[in-house]
Motif scaffolding. Structure first.
Motif, PDB file in Angstrom:
ATOM      1  N   ALA A   1       7.442  -2.300   1.008  1.00  0.00           N
ATOM      2  CA  ALA A   1       8.106  -3.304   1.851  1.00  0.00           C
ATOM      3  C   ALA A   1       7.488  -4.690   1.650  1.00  0.00           C
ATOM      4  CB  ALA A   1       8.044  -2.904   3.327  1.00  0.00           C
TER       5      ALA A   1
ATOM      6  N   VAL B   1      12.278  -2.266   9.572  1.00  0.00           N
ATOM      7  CA  VAL B   1      10.936  -1.736   9.311  1.00  0.00           C
ATOM      8  C   VAL B   1       9.895  -2.855   9.325  1.00  0.00           C
ATOM      9  CG1 VAL B   1      11.875   0.183   7.980  1.00  0.00           C
ATOM     10  CG2 VAL B   1      11.105  -1.882   6.785  1.00  0.00           C
TER      11      VAL B   1
ATOM     12  N   ILE C   1       5.024  -5.657   9.082  1.00  0.00           N
ATOM     13  CA  ILE C   1       5.615  -4.387   8.672  1.00  0.00           C
ATOM     14  C   ILE C   1       5.048  -3.300   9.578  1.00  0.00           C
ATOM     15  CG2 ILE C   1       5.844  -2.724   6.779  1.00  0.00           C
ATOM     16  CD1 ILE C   1       5.321  -5.180   4.881  1.00  0.00           C
TER      17      ILE C   1
ATOM     18  N   GLU D   1      17.985   0.179   1.641  1.00  0.00           N
ATOM     19  CA  GLU D   1      17.272  -0.952   2.210  1.00  0.00           C
ATOM     20  C   GLU D   1      18.067  -2.235   1.995  1.00  0.00           C
ATOM     21  OE1 GLU D   1      12.666   0.409   1.645  1.00  0.00           O
ATOM     22  OE2 GLU D   1      13.580  -0.843   0.108  1.00  0.00           O
TER      23      GLU D   1
ATOM     24  N   SER E   1      17.656   0.614  10.357  1.00  0.00           N
ATOM     25  CA  SER E   1      16.597   0.251  11.296  1.00  0.00           C
ATOM     26  C   SER E   1      15.629  -0.726  10.638  1.00  0.00           C
ATOM     27  CB  SER E   1      15.808   1.488  11.741  1.00  0.00           C
ATOM     28  OG  SER E   1      16.635   2.366  12.452  1.00  0.00           O
TER      29      SER E   1
ATOM     30  N   GLU F   1      15.634  -3.830   6.544  1.00  0.00           N
ATOM     31  CA  GLU F   1      16.139  -2.620   7.187  1.00  0.00           C
ATOM     32  C   GLU F   1      16.170  -1.461   6.204  1.00  0.00           C
ATOM     33  OE1 GLU F   1      19.950  -3.709   8.882  1.00  0.00           O
ATOM     34  OE2 GLU F   1      18.949  -4.283  10.752  1.00  0.00           O
ATOM     35  N   GLU F   2      15.855  -0.299   6.737  1.00  0.00           N
ATOM     36  CA  GLU F   2      15.944   0.944   5.981  1.00  0.00           C
ATOM     37  C   GLU F   2      16.788   1.890   6.810  1.00  0.00           C
ATOM     38  OE1 GLU F   2      12.717   4.212   5.090  1.00  0.00           O
ATOM     39  OE2 GLU F   2      12.431   2.483   3.766  1.00  0.00           O
TER      40      GLU F   2
ATOM     41  N   ASP G   1       4.254   2.771   9.729  1.00  0.00           N
ATOM     42  CA  ASP G   1       4.874   3.893   9.024  1.00  0.00           C
ATOM     43  C   ASP G   1       5.491   3.485   7.693  1.00  0.00           C
ATOM     44  OD1 ASP G   1       4.138   5.584  11.064  1.00  0.00           O
ATOM     45  OD2 ASP G   1       6.147   5.739  11.935  1.00  0.00           O
ATOM     46  N   PHE G   2       5.689   2.192   7.490  1.00  0.00           N
ATOM     47  CA  PHE G   2       6.351   1.719   6.279  1.00  0.00           C
ATOM     48  C   PHE G   2       5.422   0.935   5.358  1.00  0.00           C
ATOM     49  CE2 PHE G   2       9.424   2.475   9.554  1.00  0.00           C
ATOM     50  CZ  PHE G   2      10.358   3.263   8.896  1.00  0.00           C
TER      51      PHE G   2
END
Length: 162
Positions: free
Chosen positions: A98, A70, A89, A2, A68, A64-65, A92-93
């Motif tokens: 996050a 997030v 956010i 990340e 991509s 980014e993770e 899915d994250f």
């Protein structure tokens, strides 16, 4: 892995996708659906986001993770505070740290600019976000009306002393 990355006009399409998706997912069950649709199409139009990105008062950071984004944070450096204007956010994250990473980053940025307070606004109907901000040490100091789509809602103004 990340990492945070500044966002600029070249990232407009990705910023728009995250803005529209995250806002719709967060509010479609809390607010009138047509209000959400009108707000998303207006606030997160290419033209509006491009203006925001080109305004030097606004700062955008992607988290980014694995390459991509997030989510992202839009912040503004005020005279005595760092205002978190937007913290989105993707679903899915959520629940994976996050939000905490963004909060820590906001505190670091505030400190590096000599700011002693973080501020933000959150819709009173967004109970999960309010609970998160309270857990992070924010307290409500005021409220104001805000128009979303065609309806008026209450925006809770919160702050955290650093």
């Amino acid at each position: 892995m990340e990492c945070f990355r500044s966002c600029d006009v070249a990232d407009l399409t990705e910023l728009q996708m995250i803005s529209r998706t995250a806002y719709s997912d967060a509010f479609h069950h809390l607010l009138d659906r047509s209000d959400v649709e009108v707000y998303v199409m207006s606030k997160y139009s290419s033209e509006n986001l491009k203006k925001e990105l080109e305004d030097s008062a606004n700062h955008f950071l992607f988290l980014e993770e694995d390459g991509s984004a997030v989510g992202y944070m839009k912040y503004i450096l005020e005279q005595n505070a760092l205002e978190i204007d937007r913290l989105y956010i993707l679903n899915d994250f959520k629940g994976r740290g996050a939000g905490s990473k963004f909060m820590k980053k906001a505190e670091t940025l505030a400190a590096s600019h000599g700011k002693k307070v973080l501020t933000l606004g959150v819709l009173e109907k967004n109970l999960p976000a309010i609970a998160f901000y309270k857990k992070k040490g924010f307290t409500q100091y005021s409220e104001e009306p805000v128009i979303v789509g065609h309806s008026e809602y209450r925006l809770l103004l919160m702050k955290k002393e650093l």
